[in-house]
Design a protein around this motif. Structure first.
Motif, mmCIF file in Angstrom:
data_model
loop_
_atom_site.group_PDB
_atom_site.id
_atom_site.type_symbol
_atom_site.label_atom_id
_atom_site.label_comp_id
_atom_site.label_asym_id
_atom_site.label_seq_id
_atom_site.Cartn_x
_atom_site.Cartn_y
_atom_site.Cartn_z
ATOM 1 N N LEU A 103 -1.891 -33.954 -18.133
ATOM 2 C CA LEU A 103 -0.745 -34.619 -17.506
ATOM 3 C C LEU A 103 -1.208 -35.672 -16.496
ATOM 4 O O LEU A 103 -0.611 -36.747 -16.401
ATOM 5 C CB LEU A 103 0.160 -33.597 -16.833
ATOM 6 C CG LEU A 103 0.896 -32.646 -17.779
ATOM 7 C CD1 LEU A 103 1.635 -31.582 -16.985
ATOM 8 C CD2 LEU A 103 1.843 -33.415 -18.673
ATOM 9 N N LEU A 104 -2.247 -35.384 -15.758
ATOM 10 C CA LEU A 104 -2.791 -36.343 -14.794
ATOM 11 C C LEU A 104 -3.330 -37.582 -15.513
ATOM 12 O O LEU A 104 -3.105 -38.712 -15.069
ATOM 13 C CB LEU A 104 -3.898 -35.677 -13.963
ATOM 14 C CG LEU A 104 -4.505 -36.522 -12.851
ATOM 15 C CD1 LEU A 104 -3.444 -36.846 -11.804
ATOM 16 C CD2 LEU A 104 -5.665 -35.785 -12.210
ATOM 17 N N LEU A 105 -3.997 -37.364 -16.646
ATOM 18 C CA LEU A 105 -4.519 -38.487 -17.427
ATOM 19 C C LEU A 105 -3.372 -39.373 -17.928
ATOM 20 O O LEU A 105 -3.439 -40.614 -17.839
ATOM 21 C CB LEU A 105 -5.337 -37.957 -18.609
ATOM 22 C CG LEU A 105 -5.921 -39.006 -19.544
ATOM 23 C CD1 LEU A 105 -6.981 -39.832 -18.818
ATOM 24 C CD2 LEU A 105 -6.496 -38.350 -20.777
ATOM 25 N N ILE A 106 -2.311 -38.767 -18.422
ATOM 26 C CA ILE A 106 -1.153 -39.535 -18.883
ATOM 27 C C ILE A 106 -0.548 -40.327 -17.722
ATOM 28 O O ILE A 106 -0.216 -41.510 -17.865
ATOM 29 C CB ILE A 106 -0.094 -38.604 -19.522
ATOM 30 C CG1 ILE A 106 -0.613 -38.056 -20.851
ATOM 31 C CG2 ILE A 106 1.218 -39.346 -19.745
ATOM 32 C CD1 ILE A 106 0.282 -37.008 -21.468
ATOM 33 N N ALA A 107 -0.423 -39.703 -16.550
ATOM 34 C CA ALA A 107 0.158 -40.374 -15.385
ATOM 35 C C ALA A 107 -0.685 -41.577 -14.959
ATOM 36 O O ALA A 107 -0.149 -42.638 -14.630
ATOM 37 C CB ALA A 107 0.317 -39.395 -14.234
ATOM 38 N N VAL A 108 -2.008 -41.427 -14.968
ATOM 39 C CA VAL A 108 -2.891 -42.528 -14.567
ATOM 40 C C VAL A 108 -2.781 -43.695 -15.552
ATOM 41 O O VAL A 108 -2.683 -44.859 -15.137
ATOM 42 C CB VAL A 108 -4.355 -42.031 -14.446
ATOM 43 C CG1 VAL A 108 -5.332 -43.189 -14.347
ATOM 44 C CG2 VAL A 108 -4.504 -41.109 -13.259
ATOM 45 N N VAL A 109 -2.767 -43.405 -16.850
ATOM 46 C CA VAL A 109 -2.653 -44.468 -17.858
ATOM 47 C C VAL A 109 -1.326 -45.208 -17.701
ATOM 48 O O VAL A 109 -1.278 -46.446 -17.704
ATOM 49 C CB VAL A 109 -2.807 -43.895 -19.285
ATOM 50 C CG1 VAL A 109 -2.409 -44.921 -20.336
ATOM 51 C CG2 VAL A 109 -4.233 -43.422 -19.511
ATOM 52 N N LEU A 110 -0.223 -44.458 -17.544
ATOM 53 C CA LEU A 110 1.081 -45.095 -17.368
ATOM 54 C C LEU A 110 1.136 -45.931 -16.090
ATOM 55 O O LEU A 110 1.716 -47.021 -16.073
ATOM 56 C CB LEU A 110 2.187 -44.042 -17.363
ATOM 57 C CG LEU A 110 2.463 -43.359 -18.708
ATOM 58 C CD1 LEU A 110 3.488 -42.254 -18.542
ATOM 59 C CD2 LEU A 110 2.927 -44.365 -19.736
ATOM 60 N N ALA A 111 0.522 -45.437 -15.011
ATOM 61 C CA ALA A 111 0.516 -46.186 -13.755
ATOM 62 C C ALA A 111 -0.266 -47.497 -13.902
ATOM 63 O O ALA A 111 0.159 -48.540 -13.395
ATOM 64 C CB ALA A 111 -0.072 -45.341 -12.635
ATOM 65 N N LEU A 112 -1.388 -47.461 -14.600
ATOM 66 C CA LEU A 112 -2.183 -48.680 -14.792
ATOM 67 C C LEU A 112 -1.448 -49.693 -15.675
ATOM 68 O O LEU A 112 -1.459 -50.893 -15.390
ATOM 69 C CB LEU A 112 -3.552 -48.336 -15.390
ATOM 70 C CG LEU A 112 -4.498 -47.584 -14.451
ATOM 71 C CD1 LEU A 112 -5.761 -47.159 -15.193
ATOM 72 C CD2 LEU A 112 -4.851 -48.429 -13.242
ATOM 73 N N VAL A 113 -0.806 -49.215 -16.727
ATOM 74 C CA VAL A 113 -0.037 -50.116 -17.584
ATOM 75 C C VAL A 113 1.125 -50.713 -16.782
ATOM 76 O O VAL A 113 1.400 -51.913 -16.857
ATOM 77 C CB VAL A 113 0.473 -49.377 -18.839
ATOM 78 C CG1 VAL A 113 1.483 -50.229 -19.602
ATOM 79 C CG2 VAL A 113 -0.685 -49.004 -19.742
ATOM 80 N N GLY A 114 1.802 -49.877 -15.997
ATOM 81 C CA GLY A 114 2.905 -50.360 -15.166
ATOM 82 C C GLY A 114 2.442 -51.385 -14.146
ATOM 83 O O GLY A 114 3.119 -52.392 -13.905
ATOM 84 N N LEU A 115 1.298 -51.153 -13.537
ATOM 85 C CA LEU A 115 0.761 -52.094 -12.551
ATOM 86 C C LEU A 115 0.456 -53.445 -13.189
ATOM 87 O O LEU A 115 0.772 -54.494 -12.615
ATOM 88 C CB LEU A 115 -0.506 -51.506 -11.904
ATOM 89 C CG LEU A 115 -1.170 -52.354 -10.836
ATOM 90 C CD1 LEU A 115 -0.239 -52.510 -9.632
ATOM 91 C CD2 LEU A 115 -2.487 -51.730 -10.424
ATOM 92 N N SER A 116 -0.126 -53.424 -14.379
ATOM 93 C CA SER A 116 -0.425 -54.710 -15.045
ATOM 94 C C SER A 116 0.868 -55.446 -15.401
ATOM 95 O O SER A 116 0.920 -56.672 -15.319
ATOM 96 C CB SER A 116 -1.282 -54.488 -16.287
ATOM 97 O OG SER A 116 -0.517 -53.928 -17.328
#
Length: 148
Positions: A103-116
């Motif tokens: 779940l943490l890995l999914i959250a980090v990936v989504l946060a990075l995509v959202g930031l870009s």
């Protein structure tokens, strides 16, 4: 009075004429009222359409929010089931750690995509529209060729 109109023909023609046609001067005089009415009617139509679309969009957003609430509460038993399922093969603490890390890995990936995506959208100035208006102004001044 009927003879007056019949005699010269001018009074009847100015007010609309016998055959229903109006003079050019009468039409030019009515033009501002016609344009004002047209603009007012167009604005009213835009308002009605905008309200209708916003109402529909609001209902859609509300349904998405309700769906998100149900999804939020459905996630807890599903996560518990995942932990218990993995716990059949591994110790429960390790199963919980694996699910948590996933779940943490999914959250980090989504946060990075959202930031870009946010960086791509900032500043929120419609650059293409601003450039188009600038080109229109230049073309109107005669400085640049109008290419549309």
């Amino acid at each position: 009075m009927a003879d007056e109109t019949r005699g010269t023909g001018r009074t009847a023609h100015a007010a609309g004429g016998r055959d229903g046609r109006k003079s050019v001067f009468t039409l030019i005089g009515e033009l501002p009222d016609i344009i004002t009415t047209l603009i007012r009617d167009e604005i009213e139509q835009l308002k009605r359409e905008a309200v209708s679309r916003l109402k529909s969009a609001g209902i859609g957003v509300a349904l998405f929010v309700v769906a998100a609430v149900f999804l939020y509460f459905a996630a807890f038993p599903l996560l518990a089931a995942a932990v218990l399922g993995i716990g059949q093969a591994l110790p429960y603490w390790l199963a919980a750690l694996i699910v948590g890390a996933f779940l943490l890995l999914i959250a980090v990936v989504l946060a990075l995509v959202g930031l870009s995506r946010v960086k791509k959208g900032v500043p929120p100035v419609p650059k293409e529209s601003v450039d188009s208006v600038k080109d229109d102004v230049k073309a109107f001044k005669g400085v640049q060729q109008y290419d549309r």
